[in-house]
Motif scaffolding. Structure first.
Motif, short mmCIF file in Angstrom:
data_model
loop_
_atom_site.label_atom_id
_atom_site.label_comp_id
_atom_site.label_asym_id
_atom_site.label_seq_id
_atom_site.Cartn_x
_atom_site.Cartn_y
_atom_site.Cartn_z
N SER A 185 0.84 -1.47 0.19
CA SER A 185 0.13 -0.14 -0.27
C SER A 185 1.09 1.03 -0.24
O SER A 185 1.76 1.80 1.04
N LEU A 186 0.38 2.46 -0.46
CA LEU A 186 1.58 3.46 -0.50
C LEU A 186 0.69 4.11 0.15
O LEU A 186 -0.57 4.13 0.42
N ILE A 187 2.07 5.74 0.31
CA ILE A 187 1.57 6.11 1.62
C ILE A 187 0.64 7.41 0.83
O ILE A 187 1.14 7.70 0.44
N PRO A 188 -0.54 7.37 1.47
CA PRO A 188 -1.62 8.68 0.44
C PRO A 188 -0.63 10.03 0.69
O PRO A 188 -0.13 10.06 2.28
N SER A 189 -1.01 11.17 0.22
CA SER A 189 -0.65 12.08 0.22
C SER A 189 -1.15 13.67 1.23
O SER A 189 0.08 13.45 2.52
N TYR A 190 -1.85 12.90 0.89
CA TYR A 190 -2.79 13.90 2.06
C TYR A 190 -2.63 15.16 2.84
O TYR A 190 -2.38 16.06 3.48
N CYS A 191 -1.81 16.20 1.99
CA CYS A 191 -1.01 17.62 1.76
C CYS A 191 0.24 17.17 2.42
O CYS A 191 0.49 18.35 3.26
N LEU A 192 0.46 16.27 3.03
CA LEU A 192 1.98 16.17 3.95
C LEU A 192 3.48 16.72 2.93
O LEU A 192 3.23 16.08 1.73
N TRP A 211 -12.28 -2.73 -1.64
CA TRP A 211 -13.11 -1.63 -0.46
C TRP A 211 -13.03 -0.66 -0.32
O TRP A 211 -12.49 0.34 0.37
N TYR A 212 -11.64 -1.72 1.01
CA TYR A 212 -10.70 -0.59 1.89
C TYR A 212 -9.64 0.19 0.88
O TYR A 212 -9.73 1.06 1.70
N ARG A 213 -9.41 0.29 -0.16
CA ARG A 213 -8.42 0.65 -0.63
C ARG A 213 -9.08 2.57 -1.32
O ARG A 213 -9.26 3.56 -1.13
N TRP A 214 -10.47 1.40 -0.95
CA TRP A 214 -11.55 3.30 -2.04
C TRP A 214 -11.65 3.92 -0.30
O TRP A 214 -11.33 5.18 -1.27
N LEU A 215 -11.02 3.08 0.66
CA LEU A 215 -11.45 4.86 2.07
C LEU A 215 -10.01 4.97 2.42
O LEU A 215 -10.33 6.14 2.78
N PHE A 216 -9.25 3.82 2.37
CA PHE A 216 -8.22 4.30 2.94
C PHE A 216 -6.53 3.92 2.08
O PHE A 216 -5.55 3.16 1.40
N GLY A 217 -7.19 5.68 1.31
CA GLY A 217 -6.13 5.69 0.11
C GLY A 217 -6.64 6.93 -0.91
O GLY A 217 -6.38 7.37 -2.10
N ASP A 218 -8.01 5.75 -1.32
CA ASP A 218 -8.48 6.44 -2.89
C ASP A 218 -8.92 7.90 -1.98
O ASP A 218 -9.06 9.00 -2.94
N LEU A 219 -10.12 7.42 -1.14
CA LEU A 219 -11.66 8.67 -1.09
C LEU A 219 -9.76 10.45 -0.45
O LEU A 219 -8.67 10.70 -0.15
N PRO A 220 -10.13 11.37 -0.87
CA PRO A 220 -9.16 12.51 -0.91
C PRO A 220 -9.41 12.31 0.78
O PRO A 220 -9.99 12.38 1.60
N ALA A 262 -2.81 4.85 5.36
CA ALA A 262 -3.44 6.14 6.09
C ALA A 262 -4.03 6.61 7.01
O ALA A 262 -3.55 8.03 6.81
N ILE A 263 -4.38 5.79 8.09
CA ILE A 263 -4.25 5.93 9.13
C ILE A 263 -3.71 6.68 9.56
O ILE A 263 -3.48 7.87 10.56
N VAL A 264 -1.59 6.34 9.62
CA VAL A 264 -0.97 6.84 10.01
C VAL A 264 -0.64 8.84 9.40
O VAL A 264 -0.50 9.05 10.45
N ALA A 265 -1.17 8.59 8.48
CA ALA A 265 -0.89 10.05 7.53
C ALA A 265 -2.21 10.79 8.32
O ALA A 265 -2.00 11.67 8.38
#
Length: 554
Positions: free
Chosen positions: A99-106, A212-221, A136-139
């Protein structure tokens, strides 16, 4: 932003554009029910400082193990664990499954901090074998932590939750895959239009629903995921199912009938989620999520346990890494006089996921065993569940999925008696495909009144449907029998020496005589169905299929 203590890991310009720091600055209540409503309404969503304070309090209140790693542990171990790696090339733990680390404005410092925290979690939680949601949770939590150590402590507190009534993060492939199967079951019951669309576009629906978990933990803005996480910390895992179901409903509504933007529906859904701002606001997404009248938390937990049991029977353990779990019917060796492989795969996509793991096994056919109800019982007794298919002399095809062993008919001394559970359903394939599920699934208000009224039609009811659901593998929804206003909505299957009946109350969805020669079909209250074929019909051929528990390939 006026919260410098919280923004050292964040690109302030990107963050300000996504979530302006405005709105209320203090909580107005400490009552759980009021906090639950405030979370759903987004009370603290527009204030960076307030969200950080609320997260701190909610996470502190999570019951967890006595010895849970805290900020001081992180300070002690981080240098030893990451010291051997260059800051620009820190690896990720194996349990994140690429799993990639979502950017989430970091900012770059924030992205590096996520890697460091994940490596320290892997050191302190060696039992975590599969947890792709954790980056995603840590980010996200890093946004609302003054330093890495505080973010580490918050994440550890969630991971170490020991309250059996609460569930936050799956930490093994067994738990993860059970959740994917449970989500597939919920889609099957609550998003039937979307499910049909996925079935048409994919041979293996579980491989779509496993995302389904990727939709929430990574794909959602980020601003969408933060709103979901607000409610998740208050209400737990069930809200994740709600939001993912809502995403699928919106995808079907927006994309239905349009060509795919990518090579597969699996990838197309992820593209839709990443660009969800074009179609749906965060408020609209959550409103849709909470408009879905899901089963109770207890029922979902029972279903998850049943799926977990089925996977364990396949050899999956808590120590397994990712394995390929295939839910499609194998074309090799499949032979039916009634349906094609494609049609059987369509039916298979309707089954509870734990049984869709299996392959079809023909246990009775009129061609091989003759036109005799006695012989049907002889070959089917001991099999649970079963799938009944019939073709009429006018080439209409219909059938039923039957959750309970036909031997249960013997508990009434030869009297025609109903038994079974709410997983039963009836369907037709030709001339037009249509499935009819238990009426209570679509109208849960029917389950609110007392079930003290007398039975209808003088028929008796099996108490096996009312026993503790945790004691059987296929009892899902049985608990709702306790609160039905009328037994007419729970007449699933009945059998005697003279006939079998599937679906009752005001009529019968399917009636078949003792010679397996004649039958009739009509509307019944249990499934609220239309006739499955011509109302009075002659049977050309009839088959009953069981479920062969083939091993999952390594």
């Amino acid at each position: 932003m006026d919260t410098p203590e919280y923004n050292r890991f964040v690109d302030p310009e990107k963050m300000e554009a996504m979530i302006p720091d405005q709105g209320p600055k203090e909580m107005i209540s400490t009552d759980f029910q009021e906090i639950k409503q405030l979370a759903r309404q987004g009370y603290w969503a527009q204030n960076y400082t307030l969200r950080g304070k609320v997260y701190q309090k909610l996470i502190e209140d999570i019951p967890c193990r006595t010895v849970t790693p805290d900020a001081s542990v992180y300070s002690d171990i981080v240098g030893k664990i990451v010291g051997k790696h260059s800051s620009s090339n820190l690896p990720l733990p194996e349990f994140v499954d690429n799993s990639l680390i979502p950017s989430y404005c970091l900012n770059p410092q924030g992205e590096e901090a996520v890697r460091k925290i994940l490596l320290c979690i892997a050191n302190q939680f060696p039992d975590i074998s599969f947890c792709p949601t954790l980056p995603a949770i840590v980010a996200l939590l890093l946004h609302y932590s003054i330093d890495e150590a505080e973010c580490f402590e918050k994440t550890c507190h969630i991971l170490a939750c020991n309250d059996p009534s609460k569930r936050f993060i799956d930490q093994s492939f067994l738990a993860f895959e059970s959740s994917c199967m449970t989500f597939g079951d919920l889609v099957n019951k609550y998003c039937q239009a979307a499910h049909r669309m996925v079935v048409e576009l994919s041979e293996d629906v579980l491989q779509v629903y496993c995302d389904w978990y990727r939709w929430l933990f990574g794909d959602l803005p980020f601003n969408y995921f933060a709103r979901v996480f607000d409610v998740f910390l208050v209400e737990g895992y069930k809200v994740l199912y709600r939001v993912a179901l809502a995403i699928l409903k919106f995808y079907c509504k927006v994309k239905g009938g349009q060509p795919l933007e990518s090579d597969s529906v699996k990838q197309d859904i992820r593209i839709f989620v990443r660009d969800i701002e074009k179609s749906v606001s965060p408020e609209k997404l959550l409103d849709k999520s909470f408009a879905i009248r899901l089963f109770s938390r207890k029922e979902i937990q029972l279903l998850h346990l049943a799926n977990e049991t089925a996977l364990k029977q396949k050899g999956i353990t808590v120590k397994n890494k990712r394995q390929f779990v295939h839910l499609a019917v194998h074309a090799e060796n499949f032979q039916s006089e009634i349906v094609t492989v494609k049609e059987m795969r369509d039916i298979w996509s309707w089954l509870p996921e734990r049984f869709a793991l299996c392959q079809p096994l023909l246990i009775f056919s009129t061609t091989q065993h003759g036109y005799s109800l006695t012989r049907l019982y002889y070959h089917c007794d001991g099999h649970e569940p079963t799938l009944l298919l019939l073709k009429t002399t006018t080439k209409e095809v219909c059938g039923a999925y039957l959750s309970t062993d036909w031997r249960d008919r013997n508990k009434f001394g030869g009297k025609l008696s109903f038994f079974g559970t709410g997983e039963c359903f009836v369907f037709r394939l030709k001339p037009k495909i249509q499935r009819y599920v238990w009426v209570v699934i679509k109208h849960p208000e029917l389950a609110k009144s007392s079930a003290s009224e007398p039975t209808t039609s003088g028929l008796q009811f099996s108490q096996t449907a009312f026993t503790d659901p945790s004691k059987r593998l296929s009892p899902f929804l049985a608990a709702r029998h306790f609160s039905l206003p009328s037994k007419a909505e729970s007449m699933f299957m009945a059998g005697s020496n003279d006939c079998i009946i599937i679906g009752g109350g005001g009529g019968q969805a399917l009636y078949i005589d003792a010679d397996l020669n004649r039958g009739h079909t009509g509307h019944c209250e249990t499934f609220n169905n239309e006739p499955l074929c011509s109302e009075n019909f002659l049977i050309s051929s009839l088959e009953v299929w069981g479920f062969w528990n083939a091993d999952i390939p390594e």
